[in-house]
Design an enzyme around this catalytic site. Structure first.
Site, PDB file in Angstrom:
ATOM      1  N   GLN A  36      10.199  -5.274   5.281  1.00 50.29           N
ATOM      2  CA  GLN A  36       9.873  -3.917   5.873  1.00 50.29           C
ATOM      3  C   GLN A  36      10.461  -3.678   7.415  1.00 50.29           C
ATOM      4  O   GLN A  36       9.920  -4.581   8.165  1.00 50.29           O
ATOM      5  CB  GLN A  36       8.519  -3.454   5.579  1.00 50.29           C
ATOM      6  CG  GLN A  36       8.305  -1.899   5.986  1.00 50.29           C
ATOM      7  CD  GLN A  36       6.936  -1.478   5.727  1.00 50.29           C
ATOM      8  OE1 GLN A  36       6.052  -2.028   6.260  1.00 50.29           O
ATOM      9  NE2 GLN A  36       6.905  -0.477   4.927  1.00 50.29           N
ATOM     10  N   HIS A  65       4.145   7.131   6.594  1.00 52.26           N
ATOM     11  CA  HIS A  65       2.856   6.878   7.463  1.00 52.26           C
ATOM     12  C   HIS A  65       2.994   7.443   9.034  1.00 52.26           C
ATOM     13  O   HIS A  65       2.610   6.636   9.633  1.00 52.26           O
ATOM     14  CB  HIS A  65       2.707   5.297   7.377  1.00 52.26           C
ATOM     15  CG  HIS A  65       2.161   4.843   5.967  1.00 52.26           C
ATOM     16  ND1 HIS A  65       2.256   3.518   5.911  1.00 52.26           N
ATOM     17  CD2 HIS A  65       2.114   5.736   4.650  1.00 52.26           C
ATOM     18  CE1 HIS A  65       1.912   3.405   4.232  1.00 52.26           C
ATOM     19  NE2 HIS A  65       1.919   4.666   3.813  1.00 52.26           N
ATOM     20  N   TYR A  75       5.380   7.226  11.125  1.00 53.74           N
ATOM     21  CA  TYR A  75       6.188   6.301  11.998  1.00 53.74           C
ATOM     22  C   TYR A  75       7.631   7.232  12.064  1.00 53.74           C
ATOM     23  O   TYR A  75       7.644   8.357  11.489  1.00 53.74           O
ATOM     24  CB  TYR A  75       6.457   4.911  11.670  1.00 53.74           C
ATOM     25  CG  TYR A  75       5.099   4.349  11.520  1.00 53.74           C
ATOM     26  CD1 TYR A  75       4.481   3.889  12.700  1.00 53.74           C
ATOM     27  CD2 TYR A  75       4.427   3.892  10.210  1.00 53.74           C
ATOM     28  CE1 TYR A  75       3.095   3.487  12.803  1.00 53.74           C
ATOM     29  CE2 TYR A  75       3.075   3.260  10.544  1.00 53.74           C
ATOM     30  CZ  TYR A  75       2.405   2.860  11.597  1.00 53.74           C
ATOM     31  OH  TYR A  75       1.326   2.437  11.690  1.00 53.74           O
ATOM     32  N   ARG A  85      10.392   2.975   1.755  1.00 55.82           N
ATOM     33  CA  ARG A  85       9.252   3.249   1.530  1.00 55.82           C
ATOM     34  C   ARG A  85       8.967   4.640   2.034  1.00 55.82           C
ATOM     35  O   ARG A  85       9.029   4.804   3.146  1.00 55.82           O
ATOM     36  CB  ARG A  85       8.357   2.173   1.957  1.00 55.82           C
ATOM     37  CG  ARG A  85       6.750   2.503   1.445  1.00 55.82           C
ATOM     38  CD  ARG A  85       6.008   1.253   1.551  1.00 55.82           C
ATOM     39  NE  ARG A  85       4.868   1.476   0.774  1.00 55.82           N
ATOM     40  CZ  ARG A  85       3.610   1.209   0.911  1.00 55.82           C
ATOM     41  NH1 ARG A  85       3.186   0.841   2.293  1.00 55.82           N
ATOM     42  NH2 ARG A  85       2.892   1.341  -0.042  1.00 55.82           N
TER      43      ARG A  85
HETATM   44  C1  LIG Z   1      -4.928  -3.568   6.781  1.00 52.28           C
HETATM   45  C2  LIG Z   1      -3.462  -2.816   5.842  1.00 52.28           C
HETATM   46  C3  LIG Z   1      -2.264  -3.241   6.528  1.00 52.28           C
HETATM   47  C4  LIG Z   1      -1.274  -2.449   5.990  1.00 52.28           C
HETATM   48  N1  LIG Z   1      -0.042  -2.614   6.366  1.00 52.28           N
HETATM   49  C5  LIG Z   1       1.019  -1.749   6.099  1.00 52.28           C
HETATM   50  C6  LIG Z   1       2.333  -2.229   6.463  1.00 52.28           C
HETATM   51  O1  LIG Z   1       2.625  -3.246   7.188  1.00 52.28           O
HETATM   52  N2  LIG Z   1       3.176  -1.326   5.931  1.00 52.28           N
HETATM   53  C7  LIG Z   1       3.238  -0.318   5.198  1.00 52.28           C
HETATM   54  O2  LIG Z   1       3.991   0.293   4.585  1.00 52.28           O
HETATM   55  N3  LIG Z   1       1.955   0.102   4.473  1.00 52.28           N
HETATM   56  C8  LIG Z   1       0.755  -0.801   4.933  1.00 52.28           C
HETATM   57  N4  LIG Z   1      -0.429  -0.610   4.609  1.00 52.28           N
HETATM   58  C9  LIG Z   1      -0.469   0.459   3.501  1.00 52.28           C
HETATM   59  C10 LIG Z   1      -0.601  -0.463   2.087  1.00 52.28           C
HETATM   60  O3  LIG Z   1       0.743  -0.965   1.923  1.00 52.28           O
HETATM   61  C11 LIG Z   1      -0.742   0.534   0.776  1.00 52.28           C
HETATM   62  O4  LIG Z   1      -0.086   1.500   0.926  1.00 52.28           O
HETATM   63  C12 LIG Z   1      -2.282   1.088   0.866  1.00 52.28           C
HETATM   64  O5  LIG Z   1      -3.064   0.277   1.172  1.00 52.28           O
HETATM   65  C13 LIG Z   1      -2.584   1.762  -0.303  1.00 52.28           C
HETATM   66  O6  LIG Z   1      -2.161   0.815  -1.510  1.00 52.28           O
HETATM   67  P1  LIG Z   1      -3.610  -0.097  -1.980  1.00 52.28           P
HETATM   68  O7  LIG Z   1      -4.537   1.163  -2.791  1.00 52.28           O
HETATM   69  O8  LIG Z   1      -3.097  -0.949  -2.912  1.00 52.28           O
HETATM   70  O9  LIG Z   1      -4.256  -0.418  -1.101  1.00 52.28           O
HETATM   71  C14 LIG Z   1      -1.434  -1.377   4.895  1.00 52.28           C
HETATM   72  C15 LIG Z   1      -2.715  -0.976   4.617  1.00 52.28           C
HETATM   73  C16 LIG Z   1      -3.727  -1.782   5.052  1.00 52.28           C
HETATM   74  C17 LIG Z   1      -5.227  -1.511   4.557  1.00 52.28           C
END
Ligand SMILES: Cc1cc2nc3c(=O)[nH]c(=O)nc-3n(C[C@H](O)[C@H](O)[C@H](O)COP(=O)(O)O)c2cc1C
Ligand code: SF4
Length: 486
Positions: A152, A222, A224, A269
């Site tokens: 990513q 998100h 960014y 994404r």
């Molecule tokens: C600790 C943490 C780190 C994350 N790092 C990223 C990231 O580096 N890039 C990204 O696009 N989303 C990141 N996310 C979002 C997750 O990829 C994901 O979209 C989000 O947690 C929802 O999915 P889930 O319900 O399976 O957790 C992060 C989320 C958390 C909680």
């Protein structure tokens, strides 16, 4: 017991499938559910991306750890996480984690990132991370075949903090978020600066290709930079205004990546919708920070809370035409509306209680994902935001795939807690309820309080670290009304 726990039914308390279905009906929502016992077969259905065979329908979502070294290179903690991504058995490792294409784009001083002159992340670092994924797969009896690995690529834009202090570089002057991020009109990236940034994405993609990655994800979610540009209606010039202008930077990055690394697949994404920034209300429940119309949300209907996918569909058409093959659907921004993209029973320490049952947020994200997947069959669409489902994750993940709501089911927070869950489901083994992510949000609260991320409550490795006690104290301080940490 917190108010959030009192107010919302805990999913683990639902005795069986009919109780879960009744609960969905009570909430007035629906989620696709695979036939009982069919989860492993549905999610084990192989597919192809061009000439590459992919073994199953799971995708590990990007999960960064705030744990790189100051130069933007991996540490042992990063390597451990990537090995555990491999232990998932997932057919796709979507992005691994956000990697800044340039030092000024790092979201924190411990984010992985490239730097001019090879001073930051290097090809051999990426090759070593790939090797960790493969080693994790070997640990669970799998070879390198049947998996796609992506990286990513990001610029954190408004939320950049390369030295720890806010150092925003924005897409446009935002009437609400400038104050939050300490931004002024002077930090809006100029057209020439954006032109210049495109080359950094292409160089990062070449490094990923040289390290053996199969695709890159141009992060457009998100809050960014690239996501913010998609909403930059008030930005004059080539990178703002109408959708063609707002999508121009993303499309130019995609074109530059494809020109520089033709054999690499390209994914995006995307925050497919957004809502008005939320903040804690008088009782700690999230409320809109602004009343009245909110015309700034990409994928929003102007009200601040509703969705209009007209432009999102148009963007998908543009992405397909530009050669993008993979789309991972997420929403909003963790800085302004965490409840919409990472539904959680327990908010992070700087967050707010969910404004409505988190299951409604899961259902909304799934519905939007389905609308995009059905309208754009040329894209391999990945669903996100499913970890809140806990015991019901396998059945809904398989339901999503079986109904064509998405090609792949994403697995985010859960992979920190229980990396082997996808493999267990594929093998028809029962899931271990003690290891299921319960959306405690400690993996978010820890970095919000200056500590490395990780599943402190459920991963014994993190529970044994000294941060566990500091995190518990920070949360107590927070509850007592004092600000804990940074
Ligand atoms: C600790 C943490 C780190 C994350 N790092 C990223 C990231 O580096 N890039 C990204 O696009 N989303 C990141 N996310 C979002 C997750 O990829 C994901 O979209 C989000 O947690 C929802 O999915 P889930 O319900 O399976 O957790 C992060 C989320 C958390 C909680
Ligand atoms: S800390 Fe662990 S249980 Fe809590 S949300 Fe993160 S992964 Fe899930």
């Amino acid at each position: 017991m917190s108010a959030a726990r009192r107010r919302f039914t805990q999913l683990k308390r639902l005795a069986d499938r009919s109780a879960f279905v009744a609960h969905l009906e009570d909430l007035g929502i629906s989620l696709p559910l695979a036939d009982e016992g069919a989860e492993g077969v549905v999610l084990g259905d192989p597919w192809r991306l061009g000439d590459r065979a992919v073994a199953n329908r799971w995708a590990v979502l990007p999960m960064e750890g705030w744990d790189g070294d100051p130069d933007g290179r991996p540490t042992d903690l990063v390597r451990r996480r990537w090995r555990r991504f491999g232990r998932s058995s997932a057919g796709v490792i979507w992005g691994g984690e956000a990697v800044a294409v340039r030092p000024d784009g790092r979201a924190n001083p411990r984010q992985l990132g490239f730097a001019p002159g090879g001073m930051g992340l290097r090809v051999d670092d990426l090759a070593a991370l790939r090797a960790e994924v493969l080693a994790g797969r070997r640990e669970v009896g799998l070879g390198p075949q049947g998996m796609l690995l992506g990286l990513q690529l990001t610029h954190s834009g408004r939320w950049a903090r390369p030295e720890g202090r806010p150092a925003p570089r924005t897409a446009w002057s935002h009437p609400v978020l400038d104050a939050r991020a300490g931004a002024t009109p002077e930090v809006v990236l100029s057209d020439a600066e954006l032109d210049d940034l495109i080359g950094a994405y292409a160089a990062a993609a070449v490094a990923a290709r040289d390290a053996g990655f199969d695709f890159v994800d141009v992060k457009a979610c998100h809050g960014y930079l690239v996501h913010e540009l998609l909403g930059a209606r008030d930005r004059p010039g080539p990178y703002g205004g109408d959708l063609a202008g707002r999508a121009r930077f993303l499309l130019r990055v995609v074109a530059a990546v494809r020109a520089a690394a033709a054999d690499l697949a390209v994914g995006v994404r995307l925050s497919a919708f957004d809502v008005v920034p939320h903040c804690p209300g008088p009782d700690g429940t999230g409320v809109p920070e602004v009343d009245g119309p909110w015309p700034y949300a990409f994928g929003g209907d102007g009200t601040g809370t509703g969705i209009d996918l007209t432009e999102v569909h148009e963007l998908c058409r543009l992405l397909v035409a530009s050669g993008v093959r993979l789309l991972c659907v997420t929403a909003g921004s963790p800085y302004t509306c965490p409840h919409v993209q990472r539904p959680a029973a327990f908010p992070p320490s700087d967050g707010y209680r969910p404004p409505r049952d988190p299951l409604c947020e899961v259902a909304r994200l799934v519905e939007v994902t389905g609308a995009l997947a059905r309208a754009h069959p040329q894209l391999v669409v990945v669903a996100s935001g499913l970890s809140y489902l806990q015991e019901w994750l396998p059945a809904v993940a398989a339901g999503i795939v079986a109904t064509g709501t998405a090609m792949l089911a994403g697995y985010g927070r859960g992979v920190l807690a229980y990396p082997e869950l996808p493999g267990d489901v594929l093998a028809g083994r029962p899931c271990d309820p003690r290891r299921l992510c319960r959306t405690f949000s400690d993996c978010t609260s820890a970095p919000r309080n200056g500590m490395v991320s990780g599943c402190y409550p459920l991963d014994p490795f993190y529970r044994a670290r000294p941060e566990w006690a500091r995190l518990a104290q920070a949360k107590r301080d927070r509850r007592a009304g004092r600000e804990g940490g940074s």
